[in-house]
Scaffold this motif. Structure first.
Motif, PDB file in Angstrom:
ATOM      1  N   ILE A  89     115.801  66.160 -87.917  1.00 14.77           N
ATOM      2  CA  ILE A  89     115.798  64.960 -88.692  1.00 14.77           C
ATOM      3  C   ILE A  89     117.368  65.186 -89.186  1.00 14.77           C
ATOM      4  O   ILE A  89     117.812  63.977 -89.200  1.00 14.77           O
ATOM      5  CB  ILE A  89     114.909  65.152 -89.950  1.00 14.77           C
ATOM      6  CG1 ILE A  89     113.515  65.167 -89.558  1.00 14.77           C
ATOM      7  CG2 ILE A  89     115.147  64.068 -91.061  1.00 14.77           C
ATOM      8  CD1 ILE A  89     112.666  65.173 -90.635  1.00 14.77           C
ATOM      9  N   GLY A  98     108.744  62.514 -85.679  1.00 12.31           N
ATOM     10  CA  GLY A  98     108.557  61.599 -84.604  1.00 12.31           C
ATOM     11  C   GLY A  98     109.272  60.144 -84.980  1.00 12.31           C
ATOM     12  O   GLY A  98     109.833  59.409 -84.130  1.00 12.31           O
ATOM     13  N   VAL A  99     109.284  59.890 -86.086  1.00 11.91           N
ATOM     14  CA  VAL A  99     109.597  58.376 -86.727  1.00 11.91           C
ATOM     15  C   VAL A  99     111.147  58.723 -86.503  1.00 11.91           C
ATOM     16  O   VAL A  99     111.678  57.577 -86.168  1.00 11.91           O
ATOM     17  CB  VAL A  99     109.146  58.111 -88.025  1.00 11.91           C
ATOM     18  CG1 VAL A  99     110.018  57.128 -88.642  1.00 11.91           C
ATOM     19  CG2 VAL A  99     107.920  57.942 -87.958  1.00 11.91           C
ATOM     20  N   PHE A 100     111.954  59.899 -86.941  1.00 14.54           N
ATOM     21  CA  PHE A 100     113.356  59.793 -86.895  1.00 14.54           C
ATOM     22  C   PHE A 100     113.913  59.726 -85.410  1.00 14.54           C
ATOM     23  O   PHE A 100     114.912  59.053 -84.973  1.00 14.54           O
ATOM     24  CB  PHE A 100     113.696  61.021 -87.541  1.00 14.54           C
ATOM     25  CG  PHE A 100     114.195  60.931 -89.028  1.00 14.54           C
ATOM     26  CD1 PHE A 100     115.148  60.451 -89.472  1.00 14.54           C
ATOM     27  CD2 PHE A 100     112.936  61.048 -90.043  1.00 14.54           C
ATOM     28  CE1 PHE A 100     115.358  60.125 -90.834  1.00 14.54           C
ATOM     29  CE2 PHE A 100     113.295  60.618 -91.326  1.00 14.54           C
ATOM     30  CZ  PHE A 100     114.528  60.589 -91.814  1.00 14.54           C
ATOM     31  N   ALA A 110     112.321  58.273 -83.013  1.00 16.18           N
ATOM     32  CA  ALA A 110     112.075  57.094 -82.383  1.00 16.18           C
ATOM     33  C   ALA A 110     113.250  56.201 -82.716  1.00 16.18           C
ATOM     34  O   ALA A 110     113.654  55.118 -82.178  1.00 16.18           O
ATOM     35  CB  ALA A 110     110.761  56.344 -82.802  1.00 16.18           C
ATOM     36  N   TYR A 111     113.734  56.409 -84.173  1.00 20.97           N
ATOM     37  CA  TYR A 111     114.666  55.439 -84.861  1.00 20.97           C
ATOM     38  C   TYR A 111     115.885  55.519 -83.868  1.00 20.97           C
ATOM     39  O   TYR A 111     116.582  54.608 -83.792  1.00 20.97           O
ATOM     40  CB  TYR A 111     114.756  55.904 -86.291  1.00 20.97           C
ATOM     41  CG  TYR A 111     116.229  55.390 -86.988  1.00 20.97           C
ATOM     42  CD1 TYR A 111     116.251  54.016 -86.983  1.00 20.97           C
ATOM     43  CD2 TYR A 111     117.081  56.353 -87.322  1.00 20.97           C
ATOM     44  CE1 TYR A 111     117.426  53.514 -87.776  1.00 20.97           C
ATOM     45  CE2 TYR A 111     118.320  55.828 -87.859  1.00 20.97           C
ATOM     46  CZ  TYR A 111     118.542  54.491 -87.955  1.00 20.97           C
ATOM     47  OH  TYR A 111     119.679  54.002 -88.644  1.00 20.97           O
ATOM     48  N   SER A 112     116.173  56.778 -83.599  1.00 19.75           N
ATOM     49  CA  SER A 112     117.509  57.006 -82.700  1.00 19.75           C
ATOM     50  C   SER A 112     117.490  56.232 -81.508  1.00 19.75           C
ATOM     51  O   SER A 112     118.486  55.726 -80.987  1.00 19.75           O
ATOM     52  CB  SER A 112     117.454  58.313 -82.280  1.00 19.75           C
ATOM     53  OG  SER A 112     117.524  59.274 -83.341  1.00 19.75           O
ATOM     54  N   VAL A 160     105.088  64.078 -87.704  1.00 21.58           N
ATOM     55  CA  VAL A 160     105.242  62.539 -87.529  1.00 21.58           C
ATOM     56  C   VAL A 160     106.371  61.996 -88.242  1.00 21.58           C
ATOM     57  O   VAL A 160     107.111  60.876 -87.628  1.00 21.58           O
ATOM     58  CB  VAL A 160     103.972  61.869 -88.335  1.00 21.58           C
ATOM     59  CG1 VAL A 160     104.050  60.460 -88.592  1.00 21.58           C
ATOM     60  CG2 VAL A 160     102.491  62.115 -87.958  1.00 21.58           C
ATOM     61  N   ILE A 161     106.742  62.708 -89.285  1.00 23.60           N
ATOM     62  CA  ILE A 161     108.112  62.212 -89.611  1.00 23.60           C
ATOM     63  C   ILE A 161     109.230  62.468 -88.960  1.00 23.60           C
ATOM     64  O   ILE A 161     110.349  61.699 -88.590  1.00 23.60           O
ATOM     65  CB  ILE A 161     108.456  62.889 -91.131  1.00 23.60           C
ATOM     66  CG1 ILE A 161     107.392  62.577 -92.350  1.00 23.60           C
ATOM     67  CG2 ILE A 161     109.858  62.748 -91.651  1.00 23.60           C
ATOM     68  CD1 ILE A 161     107.284  63.475 -93.612  1.00 23.60           C
ATOM     69  N   LEU A 208     116.731  47.165 -84.718  1.00 21.68           N
ATOM     70  CA  LEU A 208     116.491  47.185 -86.317  1.00 21.68           C
ATOM     71  C   LEU A 208     117.319  46.378 -87.282  1.00 21.68           C
ATOM     72  O   LEU A 208     118.470  46.279 -86.689  1.00 21.68           O
ATOM     73  CB  LEU A 208     116.157  48.595 -86.818  1.00 21.68           C
ATOM     74  CG  LEU A 208     114.895  49.443 -86.093  1.00 21.68           C
ATOM     75  CD1 LEU A 208     115.080  51.081 -86.680  1.00 21.68           C
ATOM     76  CD2 LEU A 208     113.678  48.924 -86.455  1.00 21.68           C
TER      77      LEU A 208
END
Length: 725
Positions: free
Chosen positions: A509, A232-234, A236-238, A229-230, A244
């Motif tokens: 990450i 995946g968050v990074f 998605a942030y890209s 999940v972590i 944002l």
């Protein structure tokens, strides 16, 4: 040797048996006959490949790291199922249409990609055709990705529950990993130049995307969803950066540029995998050789012989033994399971509650990750990231590790004193006199430490430690002949798989942080906070390190914190070594920090206690680790930086501070301590922990005053009489 046999032989009871045996995960397979032998041979070959490359024949960096990664993926998918396994699974039913459709799509897609890559290699080897087939390399990728996704979904939904069976989709995922390896190695020269740029080819994108899907799926199987999940968050942030606010904003990236950049030595093939493919696997194999020769059993029995009879003896044994085993074990939770299966029931036997038993084991096992010289592989990543010599890192870690374990020992001892606990009867413990005759079993560790500080390279020192473990075993009943050596090589590969997946996921990450520049913006944020108060900035850095590490194995937790938080601390003017030790400690302690405390949860499962209450208790017992980083931030002498007199002064006052802190937390200071006294004790501890003679004198004065009060040498009456005089 059984307990009875040991007693008959005059060696006393043997408490620790099978401590070295690797516990089997709920989704780990145990294939039999030829299949099991084939996987064992593959594992041993994987280990031998690394040893040969590291010691004898170096290989080009990208090629070596790719083989390390993809070999780990293949072994991982063969040995770990997508679903929990059981030894008595029901007979498999006929496959339904949905399952057959998924397997069919997976077989066609992965098969096409694999055949194209195999054809390219065959044409090169057999006909000398160095140029890849243009049509094939343009078209292989999308089918490979679709087939990989189909195989992952099929495994999620339909994997066999039988430990002895390998599900067909997992075999296809192995082929997919080999196809990714084949493509990248075929174009590696050009790929090094074009990855992450506008010149990247579609084939590069599909290979990288497939590789990341495989890494995330294996990480999920080995560590659960938290790290996935972590990551995946990074990811998605890209892509969401342009929308944002504040320091999170960035311009965004195309899929081709992002995924090809991530699969370079700035991301997946970067520092975490560099360390995983060298130091980590080397010392995991060293640990496997120790386990194969049953040295771990000796460590635990030796600890029982030394401390088992003392008050709360099993808890003190847990502190010693779990610290030793955790030092060579890459995961806190894994160490809890291996040593806790012995120490937790014995702690309960002498009076510790299930909650306290599990918390003590989790706290001690987590502390093993900060104990020199191996430090659960964290020291090697720190050396790689910072460029600081490994031996300097080990020396700097000595005093903080001492403070941590002394604090835990004080808490255990004071709790036993407060509850009037006894130790185990001497008749039930191993005989120290007999065990001291086998003290040569510590030789592999001693040789490792000596060679490291004698100037040998880490790789050579590890190899010599491995050979010494093998030779020492010949002085025991567990001699390492060809069969045991093969088992150690096999075990080393299987033990390393989790860290291979974790380091690769952490690399994703790290790559995102490097590509988006969020680390630099985080540094600016810390600088802004530091303008108000530097300690406030450090507290903020502590919280981020713990949050990033929650639910993640130690290695990944530190790798991520080192990329996000450490640069910000360095920008504040904190020395590089201090900054990295600061985030390393909190990344390690995330294993016992509520609400996601993996080591505490593992202990709770063994003791039958409530996981959340256990994690709170473990946090309380490990409180020193949350204070020590602020101590060496304010006093670099605790990292062996400075004059000898200053180092001794800082260490002595810090040790006294640890005792006062333990007394305050447990509520026992030469007698039961009430709420007010506990608060005063913790205040005195913080004063001793602080830097400076004035604060030390204040803390010491309070401690002496409370001691006199507890001993009834000072009472309210004498105080009032003195006031009247």
């Amino acid at each position: 040797m059984s307990v009875d046999a040991a007693s008959a032989a005059g060696t006393g009871p043997v408490l620790a048996q099978g401590v070295d045996d690797e516990p089997m995960a709920s989704n780990q397979r145990d294939p039999r006959a030829r299949t099991g032998l084939l996987i064992a041979v593959l594992c041993a070959a994987y280990t031998i490949f690394h040893l040969v490359v590291m010691v004898l024949y170096p290989l080009e960096t990208w090629a070596y790291r790719m083989i390390h990664l993809c070999g780990g993926l293949v072994i991982g998918f063969l040995t770990y199922s997508a679903l929990s396994q059981t030894s008595d699974a029901p007979a498999e039913e006929r496959r339904g249409p949905a399952e057959l459709a998924l397997l069919g799509v997976a077989a066609i897609g992965i098969g096409y990609g694999f055949v194209i890559i195999a054809y390219a290699w065959g044409a090169w080897w057999l006909a000398g055709v160095a140029l890849p087939p243009a049509f094939g390399f343009r078209t292989y990728g999308l089918p490979l990705v679709i087939g990989t996704v189909a195989a992952i979904v099929a495994a999620w939904r339909h994997s066999s529950r039988d430990r002895a069976r390998i599900y067909p989709a997992d075999l296809l995922l192995c082929l997919s990993a080999i196809a990714v390896l084949g493509y990248i190695l075929f174009v590696v020269g050009a790929l090094r130049m074009r990855a992450g740029t506008g010149m990247a080819q579609p084939g590069d994108l599909w290979a990288a995307l497939t590789g990341i899907l495989l890494i995330l799926e294996l990480t999920r199987r080995l560590t659960g969803l938290a790290l996935v999940v972590i990551v995946g968050v990074f990811i998605a942030y890209s892509f969401l950066g342009p929308w944002l606010p504040g320091f999170l904003n960035h311009r965004g990236y195309t899929a081709t540029r992002f995924f090809t950049y991530i699969f370079t030595d700035q991301g997946v093939l970067g520092d975490p995998i560099a360390v995983s493919s060298t130091y980590i696997i080397l010392f995991i194999v060293f640990a496997a050789f120790l386990q194969a020769s049953k040295v771990g059993d000796y460590f635990v029995n030796f600890a029982f012989a030394c401390a088992g009879q003392a008050r709360g003896g099993p808890a003190k044994v847990a502190v010693f033994a779990s610290g030793l085993m955790g030092m060579i074990n890459g995961t806190s939770a894994g160490n809890v399971v291996s040593t806790g299966s012995l120490t937790i029931p014995l702690m309960k036997k002498v009076g510790y509650s299930p909650k306290s038993s599990a918390a003590i084991e989790a706290t001690a096992s987590s502390g093993g990750q900060i104990l020199p010289p191996i430090m659960g592989a964290g020291a090697f990543i720190m050396a790689e990231v910072t460029g600081i010599p490994y031996t300097d890192i080990v020396v700097a870690a000595i005093i903080p590790a001492l403070l941590y374990f002394v604090s835990v020992y004080f808490m255990v001892d004071l709790q036993a004193l407060k509850l009037d606990m006894k130790g185990l009867p001497r008749s039930e413990l191993p005989r120290f006199g007999d065990l001291i005759k086998q003290v040569y079993l510590f030789l592999p560790i001693i040789i490792l430490i000596y060679t490291l500080f004698a100037g040998y390279s880490v790789i050579r020192a590890g190899a010599m430690g491995m050979v010494s473990a093998m030779m020492v075993s010949w002085l025991t009943p567990h001699r390492m002949g060809p069969k045991r050596i093969f088992q150690a090589l096999e075990m080393g590969a299987k033990m390393s798989i989790q860290l291979v997946a974790v380091c690769a996921a952490a690399g994703i990450i790290v790559g995102v942080i490097a590509l988006t520049g969020v680390g630099a913006r985080f540094s600016s944020l810390l600088l802004t906070i530091a303008d108000q108060n530097q300690y406030l900035a450090m507290f903020f850095a502590m919280c981020i390190s713990i949050i990033l590490g929650m639910g993640m194995p130690t290695t990944a937790a530190y790798a991520v914190a080192a990329a996000v938080v450490a640069p910000g601390l360095i920008s504040l003017g904190v020395p590089v070594l201090v900054a990295h030790f600061f985030v390393f400690y909190y990344a390690v302690m995330s294993a016992i920090t509520p609400p996601v405390a993996l080591a505490a949860y593992a202990g709770a499962a063994l003791s039958g206690s409530d996981p959340m209450k256990t994690s709170v208790e473990a946090f309380k017992l490990g409180l020193a680790a949350f204070i020590v980083p602020f101590m060496f931030f304010g006093s670099h002498e605790l990292l062996m930086q400075g004059e000898t007199v200053d180092i001794i002064h800082a260490t002595a006052t810090a040790l006294l501070g640890m005792f006062l802190l333990s007394a305050g937390v447990i509520g026992y200071f030469f007698g039961h301590a009430g709420v007010v006294m506990r608060i005063v004790l913790i205040g005195a501890a913080l004063s001793m922990i602080s830097v400076g003679w004035v604060s030390d004198i204040i803390g010491l004065s309070v401690a002496v005053g409370l001691f006199l009060w507890q001993r009834k040498m000072v009472t309210p009456a004498t105080l009032s009489r003195g006031q009247a005089d």
